[in-house]
Design a protein around this motif. Structure first.
Motif, PDB file in Angstrom:
ATOM      1  N   GLY A 136      33.162  43.848  51.244  1.00 27.06           N
ATOM      2  CA  GLY A 136      33.612  45.106  51.809  1.00 27.06           C
ATOM      3  C   GLY A 136      34.794  44.998  52.746  1.00 27.06           C
ATOM      4  O   GLY A 136      35.180  45.982  53.369  1.00 27.06           O
ATOM      5  N   HIS A 137      35.376  43.815  52.849  1.00 22.60           N
ATOM      6  CA  HIS A 137      36.525  43.609  53.737  1.00 22.60           C
ATOM      7  C   HIS A 137      37.707  43.107  52.926  1.00 22.60           C
ATOM      8  O   HIS A 137      37.586  42.150  52.157  1.00 22.60           O
ATOM      9  N   PHE A 138      38.881  43.750  53.075  1.00 18.51           N
ATOM     10  CA  PHE A 138      40.063  43.309  52.346  1.00 18.51           C
ATOM     11  C   PHE A 138      40.589  42.020  52.964  1.00 18.51           C
ATOM     12  O   PHE A 138      40.774  41.919  54.179  1.00 18.51           O
ATOM     13  N   SER A 139      40.842  41.045  52.124  1.00 17.68           N
ATOM     14  CA  SER A 139      41.357  39.760  52.585  1.00 17.68           C
ATOM     15  C   SER A 139      42.452  39.288  51.651  1.00 17.68           C
ATOM     16  O   SER A 139      42.294  39.318  50.427  1.00 17.68           O
ATOM     17  N   LYS A 140      43.555  38.837  52.219  1.00 15.06           N
ATOM     18  CA  LYS A 140      44.641  38.302  51.402  1.00 15.06           C
ATOM     19  C   LYS A 140      44.255  36.976  50.759  1.00 15.06           C
ATOM     20  O   LYS A 140      44.951  36.492  49.860  1.00 15.06           O
ATOM     21  N   GLU A 141      43.142  36.395  51.200  1.00 12.10           N
ATOM     22  CA  GLU A 141      42.667  35.141  50.619  1.00 12.10           C
ATOM     23  C   GLU A 141      41.808  35.368  49.383  1.00 12.10           C
ATOM     24  O   GLU A 141      41.579  34.442  48.612  1.00 12.10           O
ATOM     25  N   HIS A 142      41.323  36.592  49.209  1.00 10.66           N
ATOM     26  CA  HIS A 142      40.481  36.914  48.053  1.00 10.66           C
ATOM     27  C   HIS A 142      40.826  38.327  47.578  1.00 10.66           C
ATOM     28  O   HIS A 142      40.270  39.311  48.089  1.00 10.66           O
ATOM     29  N   ILE A 143      41.710  38.413  46.614  1.00 10.26           N
ATOM     30  CA  ILE A 143      42.144  39.704  46.086  1.00 10.26           C
ATOM     31  C   ILE A 143      41.656  39.835  44.644  1.00 10.26           C
ATOM     32  O   ILE A 143      41.847  38.939  43.831  1.00 10.26           O
ATOM     33  N   ASN A 144      41.015  40.953  44.373  1.00  6.66           N
ATOM     34  CA  ASN A 144      40.575  41.245  43.006  1.00  6.66           C
ATOM     35  C   ASN A 144      40.853  42.721  42.752  1.00  6.66           C
ATOM     36  O   ASN A 144      40.097  43.594  43.164  1.00  6.66           O
ATOM     37  N   ALA A 145      41.980  43.003  42.092  1.00  6.91           N
ATOM     38  CA  ALA A 145      42.403  44.377  41.851  1.00  6.91           C
ATOM     39  C   ALA A 145      42.422  44.658  40.348  1.00  6.91           C
ATOM     40  O   ALA A 145      42.800  43.790  39.556  1.00  6.91           O
ATOM     41  N   TRP A 146      42.003  45.861  39.984  1.00  5.98           N
ATOM     42  CA  TRP A 146      41.999  46.242  38.571  1.00  5.98           C
ATOM     43  C   TRP A 146      42.477  47.685  38.437  1.00  5.98           C
ATOM     44  O   TRP A 146      42.771  48.346  39.426  1.00  5.98           O
ATOM     45  N   HIS A 147      42.555  48.165  37.200  1.00  4.90           N
ATOM     46  CA  HIS A 147      43.125  49.494  36.924  1.00  4.90           C
ATOM     47  C   HIS A 147      44.499  49.634  37.592  1.00  4.90           C
ATOM     48  O   HIS A 147      44.815  50.681  38.164  1.00  4.90           O
ATOM     49  N   ILE A 148      45.291  48.574  37.529  1.00  3.48           N
ATOM     50  CA  ILE A 148      46.626  48.600  38.124  1.00  3.48           C
ATOM     51  C   ILE A 148      47.584  49.308  37.175  1.00  3.48           C
ATOM     52  O   ILE A 148      47.759  48.895  36.026  1.00  3.48           O
TER      53      ILE A 148
END
Length: 327
Positions: A136-148
């Motif tokens: 639940g916390h955005f981190s630049k060390e763990h990014i998982n983005a979809w529907h881009i």
């Protein structure tokens, strides 16, 4: 013909990047372009690093005279990118793409320029496995983005000059962030920075920078902000905002120079409560501030006067400050 061409390009890319590459087919497009299907680039650990099921690019042949490979339109359907770093001291799995000597000649006379990028339903992952992940916390060390989905025009992109027009960018991220759209234009060079009609829209928030301008020579500054946000939607960045469920409206307009910045207006609204700050003063020597807090019908109004330097009997003092209850 398509499979034969794919084999030739696949072999060239394998040699150039010194890694495993697969291409199902390549079709030449009129007048000068190509379409590739199932283009896959592996990292040095034999994991899929880049998967492009549908890739299309069109080129500008005139730029070849200037020793540039100019791609004026790139279309990617369902691209998949998987970047990661295993250990703090290890090189990221994509590091070999940019490291000289891995098949690429250091004296390469060609430069690559892309004018427009269109992405449909893409996925991007980046993980630094040496760092913990907090749900639940955005981190630049763990990014998982979809529907881009993205439609971006790149008019200039170099170390000294950036000129990008973002028509639309949207995505979802594992932290819970749902980005409906990013729009606006951004220009940067050695003399100035300029951001126009830049808006970030979430499900119930609209953060808009109408104009941001800074000229390094004249020190001229312009800033105009108009936003309506729901703070809890930004909790992936600041966890404490999750409890703020009242909408906030913020309006701000600044102008002048870095030495003498005028606050034309700064208004902050939350529910029925209003905080207003207005002044005809300047940052390094504020002359007059009207500060109101409460509702439009019932509010407390203060008048604040502040000067950085003043003299008294020949002695110079650094600050003078007084506050007056007006209403």
């Amino acid at each position: 013909m398509q499979h034969r061409l794919a084999y030739v390009v696949q072999k060239a890319m394998t040699s150039f990047f010194n890694t495993k590459v697969e291409i199902k087919s390549i079709t030449l497009l009129y007048p000068l372009g190509l379409k590739a299907t199932d283009l896959v680039i592996y990292d040095r650990n034999d994991s899929v690093m880049l998967d492009l099921p549908h890739f299309e690019a069109r080129f500008n042949p005139i730029e070849l005279i200037n020793r540039r490979i100019a791609v004026y339109n790139v279309r990617l359907r369902q691209p998949y990118v998987n970047f990661y770093t295993q250990h703090p001291d290890s090189i990221a799995n994509y590091g070999f793409l940019f490291k000289p000597g891995n098949g690429a000649k250091k004296n390469n006379i060609f430069t690559l320029r892309v004018n427009a990028v269109n992405i449909v339903n893409g996925t991007f992952k980046y993980n630094n496995f040496s760092q913990p992940y907090q749900q639940g916390h955005f981190s630049k060390e763990h990014i998982n983005a979809w529907h881009i989905n993205a439609n971006v025009s790149v008019k200039a992109l170099s170390k000294d000059t950036i000129n990008i027009n973002c028509r639309s960018v949207s995505a979802k991220e594992q932290s819970g962030l749902h980005l409906h759209s990013i729009r606006g234009s951004f220009k940067y060079n050695k003399e100035r920075i300029e951001l126009n009609q830049f808006r970030i829209a979430l499900e119930n928030s609209d953060l808009g920078i109408e104009r941001l301008f800074y000229d390094k020579m004249s020190k001229e500054v312009e800033f105009s902000l108009s936003s309506a946000i729901l703070p809890c939607e930004f909790s992936p960045f600041v966890k404490q905002l999750g409890t703020f469920t009242q909408p906030i409206n913020l309006y701000c307009n600044l102008s002048g120079t870095t030495d003498s910045l005028m606050v034309n207006n700064l208004d902050f609204f939350t529910g029925h409560n209003t905080v207003t700050l207005s002044t005809n003063g300047i940052v390094n020597n504020i002359l007059n501030i009207d500060f109101k807090i409460g509702t439009p019908e019932q509010h407390l109004k203060l008048n604040i006067n502040f000067k950085e330097y003043f003299s008294f009997h020949g002695e110079t003092f650094r600050y003078v400050f007084w506050l007056r209850l007006v209403q």
